[in-house]
Design an enzyme around this catalytic site. Structure first.
Site, PDB file in Angstrom:
ATOM      1  N   ARG A  15       0.818  -1.220   0.000  1.00 16.13           N
ATOM      2  CA  ARG A  15       0.000   0.000   0.000  1.00 16.13           C
ATOM      3  C   ARG A  15       0.854   1.274   0.000  1.00 16.13           C
ATOM      4  NH1 ARG A  15      -3.729  -0.313   4.923  1.00 16.13           N
ATOM      5  NH2 ARG A  15      -2.122  -1.673   5.772  1.00 16.13           N
ATOM      6  N   LEU A  17       1.326   3.490  -2.228  1.00 13.09           N
ATOM      7  CA  LEU A  17       0.726   4.700  -2.802  1.00 13.09           C
ATOM      8  C   LEU A  17      -0.125   5.433  -1.763  1.00 13.09           C
ATOM      9  CD1 LEU A  17       0.476   6.455  -5.292  1.00 13.09           C
ATOM     10  CD2 LEU A  17      -1.519   5.099  -5.983  1.00 13.09           C
ATOM     11  N   HIS A 701     -17.020  13.534   2.683  1.00 10.07           N
ATOM     12  CA  HIS A 701     -15.709  13.187   2.141  1.00 10.07           C
ATOM     13  C   HIS A 701     -14.761  14.372   2.101  1.00 10.07           C
ATOM     14  CE1 HIS A 701     -17.612   9.433   0.889  1.00 10.07           C
ATOM     15  NE2 HIS A 701     -16.403   8.971   1.086  1.00 10.07           N
ATOM     16  N   CYS A 733     -23.067  10.295   4.883  1.00 11.82           N
ATOM     17  CA  CYS A 733     -22.566   8.936   5.111  1.00 11.82           C
ATOM     18  C   CYS A 733     -21.941   8.905   6.498  1.00 11.82           C
ATOM     19  CB  CYS A 733     -21.555   8.603   3.999  1.00 11.82           C
ATOM     20  SG  CYS A 733     -21.083   6.852   3.945  1.00 11.82           S
TER      21      CYS A 733
HETATM   22  N1  GLN Z   1     -23.162   2.759   9.043  1.00  8.69           N
HETATM   23  C1  GLN Z   1     -22.021   2.911   8.199  1.00  8.69           C
HETATM   24  C2  GLN Z   1     -21.156   4.064   8.688  1.00  8.69           C
HETATM   25  O1  GLN Z   1     -21.684   4.993   9.183  1.00  8.69           O
HETATM   26  C3  GLN Z   1     -22.409   3.154   6.766  1.00  8.69           C
HETATM   27  C4  GLN Z   1     -21.224   3.148   5.865  1.00  8.69           C
HETATM   28  C5  GLN Z   1     -21.515   3.280   4.401  1.00  8.69           C
HETATM   29  O2  GLN Z   1     -22.543   3.669   3.977  1.00  8.69           O
HETATM   30  N2  GLN Z   1     -20.578   2.991   3.580  1.00  8.69           N
HETATM   31  O3  GLN Z   1     -19.959   4.066   8.562  1.00  8.69           O
HETATM   32 ZN    ZN Z   2     -22.784   5.686   3.171  1.00 11.40          ZN
END
Ligand code: GLN
Ligand code: ZN
Length: 765
Positions: A15, A17, A701, A733
């Site tokens: 890994r 990179l 992100h 997320c």
């Molecule tokens: N429950 C997961 C988190 O919060 C969902 C992750 C995902 O959607 N990739 O990390």
């Molecule tokens: Zn997600």
């Protein structure tokens, strides 16, 4: 008759990179050093492939982040917001800094949207185009890599994303006129590819590979005509290398005759995901004077190839083309590098598998068999077959088979939705626009250290549980302080969720070094689902129950759904996926029972990969969605009406499977939406979606903290399409990749923005 691969992993065997790129981002390493290490990684790949005996070796398969982004930058498809940025030390951003800004965002500048690459767990950055986009060949990365390899004595075939796929994957930039489609820019873009071909030919490059996986999707007559036009022009260019157009991830279908008739030199077909390609070539009467690149070694899974079957396929096709080249079904980017590095696996399981290095050996062996005759390598093929068919422990579990056989036909059902909405309102008493998160909180150094010590055996079980509970205490207290309505335990016990559950389920094995790139420097180590699946012990119960014991607000239990458990694993190919999915669903059903019995009133079953396994051709969607939905419902349908089932999805285009999201019969769906500016909510409204929805109100992100105003705007955008009673406020997320210094202010802003919106509701919230 020769051998090649469609592409190769670029991350380095250890890994490298990732570590160097992250060190560069953290200012611990200069740009020169990063560039130098990248060059070493490329050199190692070329030398390895040449030493393994491949005749034709690809280049330009390296990327600092993503090959689609590379293509955008190569042709100057850089949106204005990334122009004139300031780099480290206040000087103008270097090209590499601008490149990373497009991938990750910069101060006040949102990154490009990211989404999944076909049915893989690789993510690409979505180019943003509008009628004012002027493509210009401004880069020379393909040529530089050719020269670099040449210095090592290796002649290569540069690989590029083809113009049709590039434009079909691109999106219209915000503000582009309605009706604008990126494909409208095809002629301009092809003009720049012509220049690139000219440059490559001037440098004596013999072959170029243009990847056109989008041709395995359903194309409209206009798109097919555009493809024909593009390749007529590229093939007609006066000075050019020989052109290979590669299709991956499915059948070339209608595009096959178009490619056959185009003035190009080679066609690449995926015979693994698109077995029908075999008949299609015969039906098309062969490909005439062209070379067929026959992808018989699976680039997307880890099992050994069925060499006798692959040989038969190659033999059939060699009668239908001027020449046949043995290759992989797609780039080996999607598999880990070397199974020999795995020392902890059941040897009979390891026997069954081939990673990138072993797949190169398979390609070479097939090439030899085709050239010199099968008898010349009969012993090698017999040995490979014996290994492919080795029987590891746990392959078959009769109890699991019996339980599956006893299931009824059709989708399991829960009670009526309206009744559930009432029962849940009474049980939970949440305000309009409830605030929550997607599950994970930052994975701190302390958490990682505790997990690592547990693994190493230097921390005992009791010490580990104490460490996790301390984390849970902190995260619960923080969420209460911030004022979130539905809490989570924060997932400190898992790094990668699929890996976590895989370790606790029977039928799965874990690798030590099996990393593959998911996006940028995020790599995952997909577990190997090789045998019948069951759940010997509760998996999440103690963490969820502990968190619930620390607060009077509802804590949401957190599980990963059957499709995602499959999509992010390497799954056995000796039985239909659908059967494997039902086995996973039954294991989850057991876990959900346990959570409910322990007083968890909300349970989220993440299915971020629901869209990922969707076949490229619509004709196959129905069958897939039927089993995918069925598995989710098998897992979630046994709870009381008052127990609220959530699901979560991200980083895919969900617009065209909204009906199936509805069919999941989850009470609440949280879906990533911030990068695509809430487009999803409009899609949902159009489709008449009836359930509650939590469109992500900010992008996790990016390290930047979203402002209250931005989040308020997103919520109001969503409210234009969904009534307040059905809207939730949450990030895009999970938060595990962020730091607390980013997460805390972001969530506080989210709660403030939500309160503002609530107060402005007609009935005052
Ligand atoms: N429950 C997961 C988190 O919060 C969902 C992750 C995902 O959607 N990739 O990390
Ligand atoms: Zn997600």
């Amino acid at each position: 008759m020769s051998t090649t691969v469609a592409g190769y992993p670029r991350i380095g065997p250890a890994r490298e990179l990732k570590t160097t790129t992250e060190a560069y981002w953290a200012d611990r390493l200069g740009e020169d050093e990063l560039v130098w290490i990248a060059q070493q990684l490329r050199a190692d790949v070329w030398k390895d492939l040449a030493a393994a005996g491949l005749d034709a070796i690809p280049s330009n398969t390296f990327s600092f982040y993503d090959q689609v982004l590379d293509t955008a930058v190569l042709f100057d498809a850089v949106p204005d917001r990334f122009r004139g940025l300031t780099g480290a030390g206040g000087s103008p951003a270097t090209p590499l800094e601008t490149y990373f800004a497009m991938a990750r965002g910069a101060d006040g500048v949102a990154p490009l949207e990211m989404t999944k690459w076909f049915d893989t767990n690789y993510h690409y950055l979505v180019p943003e185009l509008d009628p004012s986009t002027r493509f210009r060949l401004v880069g020379d990365k393909p040529l530089r890599e050719v020269r670099e390899a040449r210095e090592l004595g290796v002649e290569t075939r540069p690989v590029l994303v083809g113009p049709v796929t590039f434009l079909l994957l691109a999106k219209a930039a915000a503000g582009a006129p309605a009706g604008f489609r990126p494909l409208d820019l095809l002629d301009d873009l092809v003009g720049q590819y012509v220049e690139l071909l000219d440059d490559l030919a001037s440098d004596s490059v013999a072959w170029v590979q243009l990847d056109e996986p989008a041709l395995t999707r359903d194309l409209t007559p206009a798109e097919l005509a555009a493809t024909a036009r593009a390749y007529a022009r590229l093939g007609g260019a006066t000075t050019r290398p020989r052109i290979l157009v590669s299709t991956f991830f499915g059948e070339a279908g209608e595009a096959l005759p178009v490619l056959r008739d185009a003035p190009i030199d080679g066609i690449g077909l995926d015979l693994v995901a698109g077995p029908g390609n075999l008949d299609a070539v015969a039906r098309a009467g062969g490909v005439g004077a062209k070379t067929l690149f026959v992808g018989v070694v699976n680039g997307h899974n880890v099992w050994r190839a069925d060499l006798p079957a692959a040989l038969a396929t190659c033999a059939t096709l060699s009668g239908l083309a001027a020449d046949v080249v043995v290759t992989t079904s797609c780039s080996l980017l999607h598999v880990p590098i070397d199974v020999e590095a795995e020392t902890n696996l059941d040897p009979r399981l390891a026997d069954r598998m081939a990673f990138a290095r072993q797949k190169v050996e398979e390609v070479v062996l097939l090439g030899t068999a085709l050239r010199a005759g099968r008898d010349a390598v009969a012993a090698e093929i017999a040995a490979a077959e014996a290994r492919r068919l080795a029987v590891p422990d746990q392959l078959v579990d009769p109890r699991v088979r019996e339980r599956l056989a006893a299931l009824g036909e059709g989708w399991p059902t829960r009670g009526d939705l309206e009744h559930r909405v009432e029962a849940q309102a009474a049980a939970l008493g949440l305000p309009p626009l409830p605030t929550t998160t997607i599950g994970s909180f930052p994975q701190t150094a302390a958490i990682r250290a505790a997990r690592a010590s547990r693994r190493a055996g230097t921390l005992d079980e009791a010490g580990y549980v104490r460490a996790m509970k301390t984390e849970i205490d902190q995260v619960v207290a923080l969420q209460e302080d911030i004022g979130l309505d539905v809490l989570v335990h924060g997932e400190p016990e898992r790094n990668d969720m699929v890996q976590y559950f895989a370790e606790l389920l029977a039928g799965y094995a874990a690798t030590e070094h099996g990393w593959v790139q998911s996006y940028g420097t995020r790599y995952v180590r997909p577990p190997i689902l090789f045998g019948d699946v069951s759940r010997p012990e509760p998996m999440t119960l103690r963490w969820a129950a502990y968190a619930q014991s620390r607060t009077s607000r509802p804590v949401k239990g957190m599980l990963t759904g059957p499709v995602t458990m499959l999509a992010w694993s390497f799954v056995r190919d000796d039985q239909p996926l659908e059967v494997t999915a039902r086995q996973v669903a039954l294991a989850l059903r057991d876990e959900i029972h346990g959570l409910e019995a322990a007083g968890i009133r909300i349970i989220q079953v993440d299915e971020p990969a629901l869209r990922e396994l969707l076949p490229p051709r619509r004709a196959l969607w129905g069958a897939y969605l039927d089993w995918a939905v069925g598995a989710f419902r098998l897992a979630t349908s046994s709870v009381a009406a008052s127990t609220q089932i959530h699901t979560h999805m991200c980083y895919s285009e969900f617009g065209d499977i909204i009906g199936s999201i509805d069919d999941l019969d989850a009470d609440v769906a949280s879906v990533e939406a911030a990068r695509s500016r809430m487009e999803l909510v409009t899609d949902l409204r159009k489709a008449g979606y009836r359930r509650a929805i939590g469109p992500g109100v900010y992008d996790i992100h990016s390290p930047r903290v979203p402002t209250v105003d931005e989040i308020e705007k997103s919520l109001r955008l969503a409210l234009a399409a969904v009534e307040p009673a059905r809207l939730w406020a949450n990030p895009d997320c999970g938060l595990k990749t962020r730091s607390f210094t980013e997460v805390e202010p972001a969530l506080r802003n989210m709660v403030t923005a939500t309160r503002r919106v609530r107060e402005s509701l007609p009935d005052g919230g």
